[in-house]
Design an enzyme around this catalytic site. Structure first.
Site, PDB file in Angstrom:
ATOM      1  N   HIS A  95       1.095  -1.502  -0.215  1.00 40.31           N
ATOM      2  CA  HIS A  95       0.067  -0.214   0.026  1.00 40.31           C
ATOM      3  C   HIS A  95       0.646   1.028   0.479  1.00 40.31           C
ATOM      4  CE1 HIS A  95       0.785   0.596   4.046  1.00 40.31           C
ATOM      5  NE2 HIS A  95       0.617  -0.653   5.011  1.00 40.31           N
ATOM      6  N   ASP A 108       4.485  -5.019   3.797  1.00 46.37           N
ATOM      7  CA  ASP A 108       5.328  -4.613   3.903  1.00 46.37           C
ATOM      8  C   ASP A 108       5.598  -6.088   3.711  1.00 46.37           C
ATOM      9  OD1 ASP A 108       4.682  -4.239   6.209  1.00 46.37           O
ATOM     10  OD2 ASP A 108       6.146  -2.872   6.644  1.00 46.37           O
TER      11      ASP A 108
END
Ligand SMILES: *[C@@H]1O[C@H](CO)[C@@H](O)[C@H](O)[C@H]1NC(C)=O
Ligand SMILES: *[C@@H]1O[C@H](CO)[C@@H](O)[C@H](O)[C@H]1NC(C)=O
Length: 464
Positions: A81, A363
């Site tokens: 994102h 991540d």
């Protein structure tokens, strides 16, 4: 980001409360290269700037490059994102004032921002698997909520989408103008920031797309492993990796001192400050050019920031050397790599569905995938990072297919563990699909210890 912009940004990014270019923090200067005096030196500030991924115009990218006789068959995009508001607050300080509404004439600009907002307002619940349909389609709070995507995050992914559109749609004609719903595969975790990032990228990629042709699936697991998440060995590797992290932290007396300093400023116990993961919040200040928080006891400053960031860099270095994270990653990334490879194999067999796949993630999704692929030198996934798998067909030998892997626009195919020796053994200019298939279906388990040849067996081995 080039040399000069980095330099300029640095000057502006230093909060007004901090001494100019850190000149007064002499004790720290000896340990850290001064990024203003030595730009481009891969120090903590340089790394932090790359992590922010502040939108800028000219980005070089190597997506879509292949010899003329190759035809692009399918593309799969795994993204982190975009820029988000912190997930944690630093107790007893004012949280950064960031406006998460989208405003076309506020920086960072994007020519498609206004059209994006208007298109999102027409979105329909039928385009999303439950519970995604309860999420807002774009960020909209005047004071960002925790973890909310910011305008920067939206712009980053509009840019990603537009870049991929220029290469894949306009140049390579991956999708016909009358593309159909089954030619796309869209999947996201259940956070608003991942859904909204996916929508922004998709809007840049296919502007004004028909909502009736869009269907986002929900992925409950950040590892994208739903259906095969149970893997005891992976959890054991993770525990060992966390213990390694803990020991490294204890060894860093400067880090301990810095947390102590900051805890005194904020007036809470050090353990409570540490638990509040202050770097997450400080990175937000840093990326948004907002001065670090102050209290009556003083200010958190660039010196504190650099020490924590530097520790993160050292932690990543030791993580690569110790290989515990690699064990975790090989098992953690298998399900999504398996899915990616299956989709490639179907496309190679001539199926015309799902030729563009988008996985909108975190991540903690990208990082294990990079590590499992053998890209241990790759940087930690920045905001709006993209990892791309391209599948190509040799027009001269139509039964032969090749893959390219790109990370943030850089071709890393020949750095992967399954293709790094390719040039030495083969005259072919591209990495064969079979290399990736064999790696994902078998060799990635062999890499763990040599005796298991499938995911289930590997997950149920004992740690040695
Ligand atoms: C950062 O903030 C300072 C003052 O708060 C301002 O002068 C400067 O222009 C800002 N820099 C950027 C890159 O926005
Ligand atoms: C991997 O893909 C195969 C299909 O080729 C499937 O049968 C298998 O369940 C998948 N394994 C995992 C762990 O996702």
């Amino acid at each position: 980001m080039d040399f000069l912009t980095t330099l300029l940004l640095l000057v502006h990014l230093i909060p007004v409360s901090a001494p100019k270019n850190g000149a007064s923090s002499k004790s720290r200067k000896r340990i850290m290269p001064d990024p203003v005096m030595e730009p481009g030196v891969p120090g903590p500030i340089h790394e932090a700037l790359l992590y922010c991924n502040i939108p800028n115009v000219a980005e070089r990218s190597m997506e879509g490059h292949a010899p003329h006789h190759f035809k692009l068959i399918s593309v799969q995009v795994l993204i982190r994102h975009g820029d988000r508001y912190p997930l944690y607050t630093i107790p007893k300080t004012k949280r950064p004032e960031i406006d998460c509404t989208l405003v076309a004439n506020r920086k960072p600009y994007h020519p498609k921002l206004e059209a994006f907002i208007s298109h999102m307002s027409k979105g329909s619940g039928t385009s999303f698997e439950s519970p995604l349909n309860s999420l807002p389609l774009y960020p909209n709070h005047p004071l960002c909520e925790m973890g909310e995507l910011t305008q920067t995050g939206v712009v980053q992914h509009l840019q990603n989408g537009q870049l991929l559109r220029d290469i894949y749609v306009k140049k390579h004609k991956l999708l016909p103008t009358d593309w159909s719903a089954d030619q796309l595969y869209l999947e996201t975790t259940g956070k608003s920031r991942t859904l909204q990032s996916g929508l922004a990228l998709l809007y840049g990629f296919l502007p004004d797309f028909d909502w009736k042709k869009i269907y986002f699936r929900h992925q409950p697991s950040a590892l994208f492993c739903s259906g095969s998440c149970y893997c005891p060995l992976r959890n054991q590797y993770l525990k060992k990796e966390q213990h390694r992290q803990y020991l490294l932290r204890l060894k860093n007396s400067q880090l301990e001192k810095t947390y102590g300093d900051m805890a005194r400023i904020v007036d809470i116990p050090t353990t409570q400050l540490r638990a509040a993961n202050p770097i997450d919040s400080l990175l937000c200040h840093f990326c948004h050019n907002i001065s670090f928080p102050c209290t009556k006891n003083g200010c958190i400053d660039m010196g504190h920031f650099k020490v924590i960031k530097m520790h993160q860099i050292e932690d990543e270095k030791e993580r690569r050397e110790m290989k515990l994270y690699l064990g975790y990653s090989l098992l953690g990334a298998h399900p999504i790599l398996n899915q990616t490879v299956n989709r490639m194999q179907r496309a190679a067999e001539g199926r015309k569905d799902e030729i563009f796949a988008l996985y909108s993630a975190h991540d903690v999704t990208l990082s294990p995938v990079l590590s499992a692929l053998g890209l241990s030198e790759a940087r930690f996934p920045r905001f709006a990072a993209r990892l791309i798998f391209e599948l190509w067909q040799d027009r001269e030998k139509p039964s032969e297919h090749s893959v390219r892997i790109l990370y943030n626009g850089v071709d890393v195919t020949f750095h992967t563990s399954f293709c790094q020796d390719h040039h030495r053994h083969s005259p072919k200019p591209m990495c064969p699909l079979e290399n990736l298939v064999h790696f994902v279906k078998r060799d990635m388990f062999v890499a763990l210890d040599g005796s298991s040849t499938n995911y289930y067996d590997a997950c149920h081995m004992e740690v040695v």
